[in-house]
Design an enzyme around this catalytic site. Structure first.
Site: not given
Length: 610
Positions: A205, A281, A305
């Site tokens: 990420k 996210s 997330s």
């Protein structure tokens, strides 16, 4: 309004009098012109303050934080009492080498059957290739990491060339991937591979440092202020195991959203329905795994997330106990609600990646006194026998507070199967003040994020952020120091409630999200989008994992009537990753039913986009 309210101490609350209040987060759905206008108004000194106060009042925030006396003292980071040991586990050494922990994790898994890797019959039920499938293919010379890399590069370019663009990776260097893969290929040639993770593609990420890639946080500018000189701790541990890092995954800008929308680089599409969001996210991390491009990715979880996008994309997402994984090298290094964890296609792959990255920071070992990390022993037929001793806690009214009964019905079916097949007992529980717990997380998460971002956004970078991020920052600026302290008093209160519940049950069970993947508005692709009711639906069940630091996992359990994935969440006692992983493995093995191949899927191991 303005009337003082005095709460009873948590220890004096009569649980039989607790009434469930359906959770409805109120706020507008804005995109396009109206979103831009709202940003302009929200950032005005006086008018903006009035708007933010109105938003807080709509969600009962102002009354709680301004007019309520809370008897508990503040708890500024999760702290846990000593916990009972888990049954039938294998304990790992935090100070051991990651590759040695991974080898122990490998021994905890059921026997591997390589036969299925050679099956080409199109009638065979769909399944994802596991890490052990890749390792077998490499060791058997069916392919090499270098050959698989060429297939990956071709597939990622195909997935990126969509209209509109929907890149899964923000930073990506084919030559860097080839370099790592060549080293792995050479190790396999010499018979000196580092671990079962050698040559395995792992995406990272974009809020986690992975040298030599920049960490942009999915913004257009953060990398200009934040130089990446070395790997984050979690990345370094995986690198020592031979993992091949394929790049930095797309995400909701600065992790401030639950849909995955990103006008900066393009919004990732849900592999099961490209017209819908992935969830966020950690949007790109979940989508790249669900699409078959990588067996594993790293995500971060400060407000669901990891779990939210894993649920919406039909993959596994593990959020570890607060402090179990070192977050040094993440953008939000001082967060008390965030953790880093694996997103994988299968539970066994989550176990392998978790074994590699676990290990508290030196400071947290002193303050938290973590129990030894453990893994479930799944290596024998009797490995699920200890499931019968587990007690599940279910708050039925909360469990059923979902957008579609497809979700609660599917999760109920899984509970019934666990009872019938493994003897698991489900006990009715009550959790007071859930709405207040949600508000406490938002105040904590927002205040802590803002404290780290202020030096950047006050340096002229605010205008370069997307509109929904700027709306969120405006909301966070409306929180006062006293409200942050009140949120920590509430954290102490909710910790008491949950630790009392965990005296009666081992795991709290919920759906992961209260809705499945939502449709992407065309105007949101360029202008962004803020949709507070959707955020409330997606975050409804994830709050305790972040505010209170409990381990939690989302495991796919089926699909709704539209064919969209449904996830079930298991929330464990502190440090009980082994228990939730054991149950997740049982759900995957015996309860969840066949998987559906995503609409967008790439068969990297065989080299054929499908």
């Amino acid at each position: 309004m303005g009337r003082k309210r005095v709460m009873l101490p948590a220890s004096e609350i009569d649980m039989t009098t607790v009434k469930y209040m359906p959770q409805r987060t109120q706020g507008p759905h804005l995109t396009g012109f109206w979103l831009k206008l709202s940003v302009m108004l929200a950032e005005l000194p006086i008018i903006g303050s009035m708007i933010m106060t109105l938003v807080k009042n709509k969600n009962r925030g102002a009354e709680m934080y301004k007019y309520t006396m809370i008897p508990e003292t503040p708890l500024f980071a999760p702290e846990f009492p000593p916990q009972e040991s888990e049954p039938d586990v294998v304990c790992l050494e935090e100070d051991g080498k990651p590759e040695e922990r991974v080898e122990l994790a490998l021994q905890c898994l059921s026997d591997y059957n390589p036969g299925s890797i050679c099956i080409t019959d199109s009638t065979t039920p769909f399944r994802y290739w596991k890490i052990r499938d890749y390792a077998y293919a490499y060791r058997s010379q069916l392919t090499t990491p270098s050959q698989a890399t060429e297939d990956f590069i071709s597939a990622i370019e195909d997935s990126t060339n969509q209209n509109p663009p929907a890149p899964l990776l923000i930073s990506y260097d084919p030559d860097e991937i080839r370099r790592q893969a060549a080293s792995s290929t050479q190790r396999f040639k010499e018979g000196s591979e580092l671990s079962i993770l050698d040559g395995i593609f792992i995406a990272v990420k974009d809020d986690i440092d992975c040298y030599p890639y920049p960490s942009k946080g999915a913004t257009t500018w953060f990398h200009e202020m934040h130089e990446v000189k070395k790997d984050a701790v979690c990345v370094s541990r995986l690198r020592s195991c031979g993992a091949v890092f394929v790049g930095k995954t797309n995400m909701h800008e600065l992790a401030m959203g639950t849909t995955g929308n990103n006008p900066n680089f393009g919004t990732p599409r849900n592999p099961h329905d490209p017209d819908r969001y992935t969830g966020g996210s950690s949007s790109g991390s979940a989508a790249i795994v669900a699409s078959g491009l990588c067996p594993a990715a790293l995500g971060t979880d400060g407000g669901g997330s990891i779990r939210v996008p894993s649920s919406l994309c039909g993959v596994v997402g593990l959020k570890t106990t607060y402090g179990r994984t070192d977050i040094k090298g993440l953008i939000y290094t001082s967060s008390t609600v965030a953790s880093v964890g694996p997103i994988t296609a299968t539970v066994e792959d989550a176990i392998l990646v978790y074994a590699a990255i676990l290990g508290s920071s030196p400071a947290e070992r002193v303050s938290l006194k973590p129990a030894l990390p453990c893994l479930p022993n799944l290596s024998s037929f009797e490995s699920y026998g200890s499931l019968g001793s587990l007690r599940f806690g279910k708050y039925t009214e909360w469990f059923n507070d979902v957008f579609s009964t497809d979700i609660s019905d599917k999760c109920d079916d899984i509970l019934n199967q666990l009872s019938e097949k493994h003897g698991v007992k489900t006990i009715e529980i009550v959790i007071p003040e859930l709405h207040e717990m949600h508000n406490a997380l938002i105040v904590s998460l927002g205040s802590e994020a803002l404290s780290q971002l202020n030096p950047y956004v006050d340096n002229g970078k605010l205008a370069r952020l997307t509109c929904d991020t700027r709306i969120n920052l405006a909301i966070f600026r409306a929180f006062t120091a006293s409200e942050y302290v009140v949120a920590q008093c509430l954290r102490q209160r909710f910790m008491y409630y949950h630790m009392e519940i965990f005296k009666k049950v081992d795991i709290i069970v919920t759906p992961t999200t209260a809705m499945t993947a939502t449709i992407i508005s065309p105007s949101a692709l360029t202008a962004g989008e803020t949709n507070i009711p959707v955020v409330g639906n997606l975050m409804r069940f994830v709050v305790a994992g972040n505010l209170l630091g409990f381990p939690a996992i989302s495991v796919p359990v089926g699909y709704d009537k539209k064919g969209l994935p449904i996830g079930m969440q298991l929330i464990g006692r502190p440090w009980s990753e082994a228990s939730i992983l054991r149950v997740a493995a049982a759900i995957e093995e015996t309860c969840a039913g066949p998987k559906k191949k995503p609409v967008q899927f790439y068969d990297i191991l065989k080299g054929n986009p499908m």
